[in-house]
Design a protein around this motif. Structure first.
Motif, PDB file in Angstrom:
ATOM      1  N   SER A   1       0.701  -1.176   0.016  1.00 33.72           N
ATOM      2  CA  SER A   1       0.045  -0.072  -0.142  1.00 33.72           C
ATOM      3  C   SER A   1       0.830   1.296   0.082  1.00 33.72           C
TER       4      SER A   1
ATOM      5  N   THR B   1      -4.371  -3.409  -1.564  1.00 33.52           N
ATOM      6  CA  THR B   1      -3.874  -2.274  -1.958  1.00 33.52           C
ATOM      7  C   THR B   1      -4.563  -0.944  -1.577  1.00 33.52           C
ATOM      8  N   ASP B   2      -5.992  -1.155  -1.236  1.00 38.43           N
ATOM      9  CA  ASP B   2      -6.651  -0.095  -0.762  1.00 38.43           C
ATOM     10  C   ASP B   2      -7.592  -0.370   0.317  1.00 38.43           C
TER      11      ASP B   2
ATOM     12  N   SER C   1      -3.511   2.021  -4.898  1.00 41.57           N
ATOM     13  CA  SER C   1      -2.339   2.482  -4.599  1.00 41.57           C
ATOM     14  C   SER C   1      -1.318   2.598  -5.527  1.00 41.57           C
TER      15      SER C   1
ATOM     16  N   SER D   1       0.126  -7.733   2.103  1.00 38.11           N
ATOM     17  CA  SER D   1      -0.567  -6.810   2.643  1.00 38.11           C
ATOM     18  C   SER D   1       0.132  -6.114   3.965  1.00 38.11           C
TER      19      SER D   1
END
Length: 460
Positions: free
Chosen positions: A34, A73-74, A83, A222
């Motif tokens: 991220s 990612t978001d 991201s 993540s």
């Protein structure tokens, strides 16, 4: 990214009893996706050997991978890779195709995966080249290729130089192998993947595990790199640690003869990083067969990464082992304080390994000088019904004598062993007090003769 891969492998598949082999533990980690966007190309094998459940499970694995990256990612599974990260799909058989570019649409990525069908040969070089061509050299995103394959190269140029060039350009290569019909060569995957090999290569013989392999890789993306890593490994009781090498990161030490601890302060915090540990193990048990190397292995870190290591095994061959007498069961007793004598009744004790030794003598009559004799003795035992049971055979060469005339020759001390567990007399207990009925047959003939075969010639 957190922990992006974990591996455990051994350098042999088979050892003899008491043999030694090398075990390698490997980890790789990378920063949080991220905050550190990554461009990932999934390179998927669709050759003919992937037909059926392997291809279906590969599709499940790829879809799961895409979903996890979408969410991480978001922070939401909204159908878009966020991201600044991207995913691309390349598939290959006899040649490779870019099924998508580096994109963010989850629907388009999954549609490309769903459209895959199996057929054709396996061209790894073209797959690597096609995947590398998708990256933008001017992008600051980390660049990752995840190569999945189930077999050896069967078409195209050798892929190793292509993979080396890609690695030298800064692209990270991970390899996932399925042991297919043609067999996967782990050494080849190690050659293709980014070093250290142990943390960038994973292999499974079961296509149902493919989804888990892809999910483990994506799930750890993540998380940021890992800190305060502790790995505790305990071996199968049949094995003992012989020596522990210096790990490429952190420190490792033996806890006892069958367990060790590997500590890594940090890994992959500022960039993609791998670590490996090698140690040597010796088989010290008495068990043969396909033995798992470790009894347990536990991982922990501050970030709470979930890590699963493979569970390799080694085929141990201890030959044929016979243990005719078990260890006696001990009798426990205690001498109390200030007690200077004690009488203990140990109960009944039976003689172990009872049996007889039969010693036979035989006289060979009228043996001619300068001739050796072959002597055979066959011993059998009979039960109460007259049935015979084999108890042994001996073949003996009796040396020639040099007397002028034929002589009687005594052959003495021909011994046979008759364990009581072979007793067929019908006696209620196996002991030396039972009668046993034996028969012996003797065969003897000359080895040396004056006879020589020759061809006869008749002239008319």
């Amino acid at each position: 990214m957190g922990i992006t891969n974990s591996n455990k492998e051994v350098n042999v598949s088979q050892i003899t009893c008491g043999g030694t082999f090398q075990v390698t533990l490997g980890l790789s980690a990378a920063p949080d996706i991220s905050e550190n966007p990554v461009d990932i190309v999934l390179v998927l094998d669709r050759s003919g050997s992937m037909a059926g459940s392997p291809l279906e499970n590969l599709k499940l694995g790829a879809d799961t991978f895409i979903d996890i990256i979408d969410e991480t990612t978001d922070s939401t599974q909204d159908g878009q890779i966020g991201s600044g990260s991207h995913i691309g799909i390349v598939s290959f058989s006899g040649s490779a195709s870019a099924d998508t570019q580096l994109i963010t649409s989850v629907a388009d990525l999954k549609a490309a995966v769903a459209a895959l069908s199996a057929g054709g040969s396996t061209n790894h070089a073209d797959a690597f080249s096609t995947a590398a061509s998708l990256f933008d050299p001017s992008s600051s995103n980390e660049k990752v290729i995840v190569m999945f394959t189930d077999g050896k190269t069967t078409s195209g140029i050798p892929p190793a130089p292509v993979a080396e060039t890609i690695r030298d350009s800064g692209i990270i290569i991970y390899c996932i192998g399925l042991i297919g019909d043609t067999g996967i060569d782990v050494d080849v995957l190690n050659d293709w993947a980014t070093d250290p090999d142990a943390s960038h290569v994973a292999v499974t013989p079961d296509d149902s595990e493919l989804e888990d392999l892809f999910a483990d890789l994506a799930a750890n993306i993540s998380k940021p790199g890992a800190t305060n890593i502790v790995i505790n490994e305990t071996l199968n009781p049949d094995f003992t640690i012989v020596s522990i090498g210096m790990p490429s990161s952190g420190t490792a030490a033996a806890i006892d003869s069958q367990s060790l601890q590997w500590k890594i302060p940090s890994l992959g915090v500022s960039g993609n990083e791998g670590a490996s540990l090698e140690f040597y193990v010796q088989h010290t048990g008495q068990t043969s067969g396909n033995l798992p190397v470790n009894q347990s292995i536990f991982y922990s870190d501050t970030e709470g990464n979930t890590v699963t290591f493979p569970d390799p095994s080694v085929q141990v061959d201890c030959g044929v082992s016979v243990d005719p007498e078990s260890c006696p069961i001990p009798v426990d007793f205690t001498i109390e304080k200030c007690q200077d004598s004690l009488v203990v009744d140990l109960g009944d004790v039976y003689l172990e390994s009872s049996g007889r030794i039969v010693q036979l003598n035989v006289k060979l009559k009228n043996v001619c000088p300068h001739k050796r004799v072959a002597l055979g003795i066959i011993l059998t035992e009979t039960d109460n019904y007259g049935s015979e049971y084999q108890r042994g055979m001996k073949a003996i060469t009796v040396p020639a004598h040099n007397q002028k005339n034929c002589q009687d020759v005594e052959v003495k001390c021909i011994k046979f062993v008759l364990p009581e567990d072979l007793n067929v007399s019908g006696c209620p207990c196996q002991s030396l007090c039972c009668e046993r009925h034996l028969k012996v047959r003797i065969i003897a003939h000359y080895i040396d003769t004056d006879f020589r075969c020759c061809d006869s010639t008749v002239t008319f």
